[in-house]
Design a protein around this motif. Structure first.
Motif, PDB file in Angstrom:
ATOM      1  N   GLY A  52      -4.110  -9.623  11.779  1.00  0.00           N
ATOM      2  CA  GLY A  52      -5.380 -10.305  11.661  1.00  0.00           C
ATOM      3  C   GLY A  52      -5.595 -11.287  12.809  1.00  0.00           C
ATOM      4  N   GLY A  53      -6.805 -11.831  12.878  1.00  0.00           N
ATOM      5  CA  GLY A  53      -7.096 -12.794  13.924  1.00  0.00           C
ATOM      6  C   GLY A  53      -8.579 -13.013  14.064  1.00  0.00           C
ATOM      7  N   LEU A  54      -8.931 -13.659  15.175  1.00  0.00           N
ATOM      8  CA  LEU A  54     -10.329 -13.955  15.496  1.00  0.00           C
ATOM      9  C   LEU A  54     -10.800 -12.990  16.568  1.00  0.00           C
ATOM     10  N   VAL A  55     -11.941 -12.372  16.326  1.00  0.00           N
ATOM     11  CA  VAL A  55     -12.480 -11.410  17.283  1.00  0.00           C
ATOM     12  C   VAL A  55     -13.995 -11.543  17.317  1.00  0.00           C
ATOM     13  N   GLN A  56     -14.586 -11.236  18.451  1.00  0.00           N
ATOM     14  CA  GLN A  56     -16.041 -11.279  18.557  1.00  0.00           C
ATOM     15  C   GLN A  56     -16.655 -10.042  17.914  1.00  0.00           C
ATOM     16  N   ALA A  57     -17.885 -10.178  17.489  1.00  0.00           N
ATOM     17  CA  ALA A  57     -18.608  -9.032  16.926  1.00  0.00           C
ATOM     18  C   ALA A  57     -18.613  -7.881  17.938  1.00  0.00           C
ATOM     19  N   GLY A  58     -18.393  -6.693  17.432  1.00  0.00           N
ATOM     20  CA  GLY A  58     -18.287  -5.516  18.277  1.00  0.00           C
ATOM     21  C   GLY A  58     -16.879  -5.192  18.708  1.00  0.00           C
ATOM     22  N   GLY A  59     -15.963  -6.116  18.468  1.00  0.00           N
ATOM     23  CA  GLY A  59     -14.581  -5.911  18.871  1.00  0.00           C
ATOM     24  C   GLY A  59     -13.790  -5.107  17.859  1.00  0.00           C
ATOM     25  N   SER A  60     -12.491  -5.004  18.131  1.00  0.00           N
ATOM     26  CA  SER A  60     -11.596  -4.197  17.304  1.00  0.00           C
ATOM     27  C   SER A  60     -10.335  -4.969  16.957  1.00  0.00           C
ATOM     28  N   LEU A  61      -9.765  -4.614  15.838  1.00  0.00           N
ATOM     29  CA  LEU A  61      -8.456  -5.096  15.431  1.00  0.00           C
ATOM     30  C   LEU A  61      -7.746  -3.965  14.700  1.00  0.00           C
ATOM     31  N   ARG A  62      -6.429  -3.982  14.752  1.00  0.00           N
ATOM     32  CA  ARG A  62      -5.646  -3.059  13.947  1.00  0.00           C
ATOM     33  C   ARG A  62      -4.719  -3.849  13.045  1.00  0.00           C
ATOM     34  N   LEU A  63      -4.899  -3.673  11.770  1.00  0.00           N
ATOM     35  CA  LEU A  63      -4.022  -4.300  10.795  1.00  0.00           C
ATOM     36  C   LEU A  63      -2.864  -3.366  10.472  1.00  0.00           C
ATOM     37  N   SER A  64      -1.722  -3.966  10.231  1.00  0.00           N
ATOM     38  CA  SER A  64      -0.545  -3.222   9.808  1.00  0.00           C
ATOM     39  C   SER A  64      -0.053  -3.783   8.490  1.00  0.00           C
ATOM     40  N   CYS A  65       0.556  -2.935   7.706  1.00  0.00           N
ATOM     41  CA  CYS A  65       1.156  -3.363   6.442  1.00  0.00           C
ATOM     42  C   CYS A  65       2.522  -2.695   6.355  1.00  0.00           C
ATOM     43  N   ALA A  66       3.556  -3.498   6.487  1.00  0.00           N
ATOM     44  CA  ALA A  66       4.918  -2.988   6.444  1.00  0.00           C
ATOM     45  C   ALA A  66       5.467  -3.096   5.035  1.00  0.00           C
ATOM     46  N   ALA A  67       6.073  -2.016   4.570  1.00  0.00           N
ATOM     47  CA  ALA A  67       6.599  -1.973   3.215  1.00  0.00           C
ATOM     48  C   ALA A  67       8.113  -1.917   3.231  1.00  0.00           C
ATOM     49  N   SER A  68       8.711  -2.626   2.314  1.00  0.00           N
ATOM     50  CA  SER A  68      10.159  -2.548   2.153  1.00  0.00           C
ATOM     51  C   SER A  68      10.486  -1.432   1.163  1.00  0.00           C
ATOM     52  N   GLY A  69      11.751  -1.083   1.100  1.00  0.00           N
ATOM     53  CA  GLY A  69      12.160  -0.084   0.126  1.00  0.00           C
ATOM     54  C   GLY A  69      12.135   1.319   0.679  1.00  0.00           C
ATOM     55  N   ARG A  70      12.788   2.215  -0.033  1.00  0.00           N
ATOM     56  CA  ARG A  70      12.934   3.590   0.431  1.00  0.00           C
ATOM     57  C   ARG A  70      11.963   4.547  -0.231  1.00  0.00           C
ATOM     58  N   THR A  71      11.026   4.007  -1.025  1.00  0.00           N
ATOM     59  CA  THR A  71      10.133   4.877  -1.768  1.00  0.00           C
ATOM     60  C   THR A  71       8.689   4.746  -1.305  1.00  0.00           C
ATOM     61  N   PHE A  72       8.477   4.274  -0.094  1.00  0.00           N
ATOM     62  CA  PHE A  72       7.117   4.053   0.410  1.00  0.00           C
ATOM     63  C   PHE A  72       6.284   5.318   0.314  1.00  0.00           C
ATOM     64  N   SER A  73       6.880   6.452   0.627  1.00  0.00           N
ATOM     65  CA  SER A  73       6.122   7.695   0.654  1.00  0.00           C
ATOM     66  C   SER A  73       5.701   8.166  -0.737  1.00  0.00           C
TER      67      SER A  73
END
Length: 119
Positions: A9-30
């Protein structure tokens, strides 16, 4: 159980882009379908996007369709939200969530990451 941690996350101007990530713990993510939600100040949390456990069948809220893309990498235990053409109304705390039943009932939630889009 699965523990989820969002980033990007963060601050971005209108028209811009961001990529969010979500990291999961554990061996059963799939084994979990994954979703992204958001909550703007003074508003209820709303659905943004979701993807099945195999990385297919992505679907989106109408408000983000064509601008946001959800994806996942099961080898990295991570789900992503690519956000393009951002608008000030996309400003919110974004949460990822895991659904063990694949029925749209989310069991586990991350702590959220702030996205602020300036006009």
């Amino acid at each position: 159980q699965v523990h989820l941690v969002e980033s990007g996350g963060g601050l971005v101007q209108a028209g811009g882009s961001l990529r969010l990530s979500c990291a999961a713990s554990g061996r059963t993510f799939s084994s979990y379908a994954m979703g992204w939600f958001r909550q703007a100040p003074g508003k209820e949390r709303e659905f943004v996007a979701a993807i099945n456990r195999w990385g297919g069948n992505p679907y989106y809220a109408d408000s983000v369709k064509g601008r946001f893309t959800i994806s996942r990498d099961n080898a990295k235990n991570t789900v992503y939200l690519q956000m393009n053409s951002l608008k000030p109304e996309d400003t919110a705390v974004y949460y990822c969530a895991a659904d063990s039943s694949a029925k749209g009932v989310y069991d586990y939630w991350g702590q959220g990451t702030q996205v602020t889009v300036s006009s």
